[in-house]
Design a protein around this motif. Structure first.
Motif, PDB file in Angstrom:
ATOM      1  N   ILE A 191       0.833  -1.202   0.000  1.00 15.71           N
ATOM      2  CA  ILE A 191       0.000   0.000   0.000  1.00 15.71           C
ATOM      3  C   ILE A 191       0.871   1.255   0.000  1.00 15.71           C
ATOM      4  O   ILE A 191       0.641   2.198  -0.765  1.00 15.71           O
ATOM      5  CB  ILE A 191      -0.952   0.005   1.210  1.00 15.71           C
ATOM      6  N   ALA A 192       1.902   1.265   0.839  1.00 16.80           N
ATOM      7  CA  ALA A 192       2.803   2.425   0.912  1.00 16.80           C
ATOM      8  C   ALA A 192       3.535   2.640  -0.404  1.00 16.80           C
ATOM      9  O   ALA A 192       3.692   3.784  -0.867  1.00 16.80           O
ATOM     10  CB  ALA A 192       3.802   2.232   2.052  1.00 16.80           C
ATOM     11  N   GLN A 193       3.965   1.554  -1.035  1.00 21.26           N
ATOM     12  CA  GLN A 193       4.652   1.664  -2.332  1.00 21.26           C
ATOM     13  C   GLN A 193       3.718   2.214  -3.402  1.00 21.26           C
ATOM     14  O   GLN A 193       4.111   3.049  -4.224  1.00 21.26           O
ATOM     15  CB  GLN A 193       5.189   0.300  -2.742  1.00 21.26           C
ATOM     16  N   ASN A 194       2.475   1.754  -3.409  1.00 23.26           N
ATOM     17  CA  ASN A 194       1.510   2.222  -4.403  1.00 23.26           C
ATOM     18  C   ASN A 194       1.199   3.705  -4.230  1.00 23.26           C
ATOM     19  O   ASN A 194       1.083   4.447  -5.216  1.00 23.26           O
ATOM     20  CB  ASN A 194       0.223   1.400  -4.318  1.00 23.26           C
ATOM     21  N   ILE A 195       1.062   4.141  -2.988  1.00 26.28           N
ATOM     22  CA  ILE A 195       0.788   5.561  -2.731  1.00 26.28           C
ATOM     23  C   ILE A 195       1.945   6.420  -3.226  1.00 26.28           C
ATOM     24  O   ILE A 195       1.745   7.453  -3.887  1.00 26.28           O
ATOM     25  CB  ILE A 195       0.530   5.791  -1.229  1.00 26.28           C
ATOM     26  N   ALA A 196       3.169   6.003  -2.919  1.00 22.87           N
ATOM     27  CA  ALA A 196       4.347   6.762  -3.358  1.00 22.87           C
ATOM     28  C   ALA A 196       4.431   6.799  -4.879  1.00 22.87           C
ATOM     29  O   ALA A 196       4.829   7.818  -5.465  1.00 22.87           O
ATOM     30  CB  ALA A 196       5.607   6.130  -2.767  1.00 22.87           C
ATOM     31  N   SER A 197       4.048   5.713  -5.526  1.00 25.26           N
ATOM     32  CA  SER A 197       4.118   5.630  -6.986  1.00 25.26           C
ATOM     33  C   SER A 197       3.047   6.481  -7.654  1.00 25.26           C
ATOM     34  O   SER A 197       3.259   7.024  -8.739  1.00 25.26           O
ATOM     35  CB  SER A 197       3.980   4.168  -7.412  1.00 25.26           C
ATOM     36  N   GLN A 198       1.889   6.617  -7.018  1.00 26.65           N
ATOM     37  CA  GLN A 198       0.784   7.388  -7.610  1.00 26.65           C
ATOM     38  C   GLN A 198       0.959   8.895  -7.430  1.00 26.65           C
ATOM     39  O   GLN A 198       0.430   9.681  -8.229  1.00 26.65           O
ATOM     40  CB  GLN A 198      -0.545   6.964  -6.978  1.00 26.65           C
ATOM     41  N   ARG A 199       1.672   9.306  -6.431  1.00 22.01           N
ATOM     42  CA  ARG A 199       1.754  10.733  -6.060  1.00 22.01           C
ATOM     43  C   ARG A 199       2.193  11.653  -7.206  1.00 22.01           C
ATOM     44  O   ARG A 199       1.618  12.747  -7.366  1.00 22.01           O
ATOM     45  CB  ARG A 199       2.680  10.892  -4.861  1.00 22.01           C
ATOM     46  N   PRO A 200       3.190  11.286  -8.033  1.00 24.42           N
ATOM     47  CA  PRO A 200       3.630  12.219  -9.086  1.00 24.42           C
ATOM     48  C   PRO A 200       2.534  12.648 -10.054  1.00 24.42           C
ATOM     49  O   PRO A 200       2.593  13.738 -10.623  1.00 24.42           O
ATOM     50  CB  PRO A 200       4.726  11.425  -9.806  1.00 24.42           C
ATOM     51  N   VAL A 201       1.522  11.818 -10.268  1.00 24.37           N
ATOM     52  CA  VAL A 201       0.430  12.188 -11.175  1.00 24.37           C
ATOM     53  C   VAL A 201      -0.280  13.432 -10.663  1.00 24.37           C
ATOM     54  O   VAL A 201      -0.581  14.358 -11.418  1.00 24.37           O
ATOM     55  CB  VAL A 201      -0.568  11.020 -11.326  1.00 24.37           C
ATOM     56  N   PHE A 202      -0.561  13.470  -9.368  1.00 25.34           N
ATOM     57  CA  PHE A 202      -1.246  14.622  -8.784  1.00 25.34           C
ATOM     58  C   PHE A 202      -0.365  15.863  -8.836  1.00 25.34           C
ATOM     59  O   PHE A 202      -0.860  16.971  -9.055  1.00 25.34           O
ATOM     60  CB  PHE A 202      -1.636  14.311  -7.338  1.00 25.34           C
TER      61      PHE A 202
END
Length: 311
Positions: A99-110
């Motif tokens: 979950i933590a890895q996915n959140i970190a990976s998604q952040r640049p889009v925002f």
């Protein structure tokens, strides 16, 4: 004459984001008089969001564009439970590390589409694991449980559709709507959040948050709901297929997974019947520019000008 006094609701209405609004008159007044913090929640179920998530991100961008504050809520806590909406089976549970890895990976889009900072209308990203993981079960039952009835919860689409299809719904998933409602209450207290936004298939869950705030804090000084909600219509093509699912799968928003060329091809292949609504949702073009593209679609469809402009 504009339909609303606030730029926010005029823009969202013109762009077809306003499928449902809890109290349009009250939200319109709020948005015309003050900065309205509003949030959208995102599930960290994969390393990257797919192209369908652009609807939600652009909704936050419109909120900021019209002078209000976007709150991006990453579901680090609710992701441990899993959203049962639109599913026939229980989601596979993820570890905290994934979950933590996915959140970190998604952040640049925002960060590419929203302006972050410390200003009054700058966007913020929060993780609902901050408050949900520390929430005691007895505390939740005692303080939040009395505000929900099983009768009403059984009418929510996310539950009713699963039961209608005679598919199992675990007690774990049944609690998801309570946690989502708790998010809205927590955001209201921490950030003064007044607005939740999401898809029309989430309408029941969205209403749960506003109702919880009303039951705990009562109405505002004028006897109106403190919390408001907007649901956008599910984006489908002319054939009724959900956006992102029908044209070569669902491209992601991560350039490491989906090349710019593949994303270009995805939008280039959008059908003429769908492209003008998509232009309204996914671009920042003004009404005059959108009108010109609509005319080009009807007079010179072979040039695919609207599709190319979207990319």
């Amino acid at each position: 004459m504009p339909a609303y006094r606030s730029e926010l609701l005029n823009v969202l209405d013109q762009r077809h984001y306003t499928h449902q609004i809890t109290d349009a008159e009250r939200l319109d007044l709020l948005a015309s008089e003050q900065i309205v913090p509003g949030y959208v929640g995102f599930d960290p179920t994969a390393p990257s969001l797919h192209v369908g998530s652009l609807v939600q991100i652009m909704l936050l961008r419109r909120l900021q564009q019209t002078g209000h504050k976007p709150i991006v809520v990453m579901g680090g806590g609710t992701g441990k439970v899993g959203d049962p909406s639109g599913r026939d089976e229980t989601r596979q549970l993820m570890t905290d590390e994934v979950i933590a890895q996915n959140i970190a990976s998604q952040r640049p889009v925002f960060e590419r589409l929203l302006k972050f900072g410390d200003g009054p209308t700058d966007a913020v990203i929060v993780n609902n694991d901050e408050w949900l993981s520390g929430l005691g079960y007895l505390e939740l039952l005692r303080d939040i449980g009395p505000h929900f009835t099983i009768n009403r919860m059984l009418t929510f689409d996310s539950v009713k559709s699963r039961l209608d299809r005679e598919q199992p719904l675990t007690f774990l998933e049944f609690n998801y709507m309570i946690l989502q409602a708790y998010d809205f209450r927590e955001l209201a207290e921490r950030y003064g959040c007044r607005l939740q936004m999401g898809g029309s298939d989430q309408w029941g869950n969205i209403l749960g948050g506003g109702d919880l705030i009303r039951r705990i804090h009562g109405a505002d000084s004028e006897g109106r709901p403190r919390a408001q909600a907007i649901a956008y219509p599910l984006v489908v093509n002319a054939n009724g297929d959900k956006f992102g699912k029908s044209i070569g799968g669902a491209p992601t928003l991560d350039p490491k997974q989906t090349s710019p060329y593949k994303l270009y091809q995805f939008f280039l292949n959008v059908a003429d019947a769908d492209v003008v609504p998509y232009v309204k949702l996914f671009t920042m073009l003004n009404r005059i520019q959108v009108g010109r593209l609509a005319e080009a679609v009807s007079t010179e469809p072979h040039k695919r000008e609207a599709q190319r402009t979207m990319v």
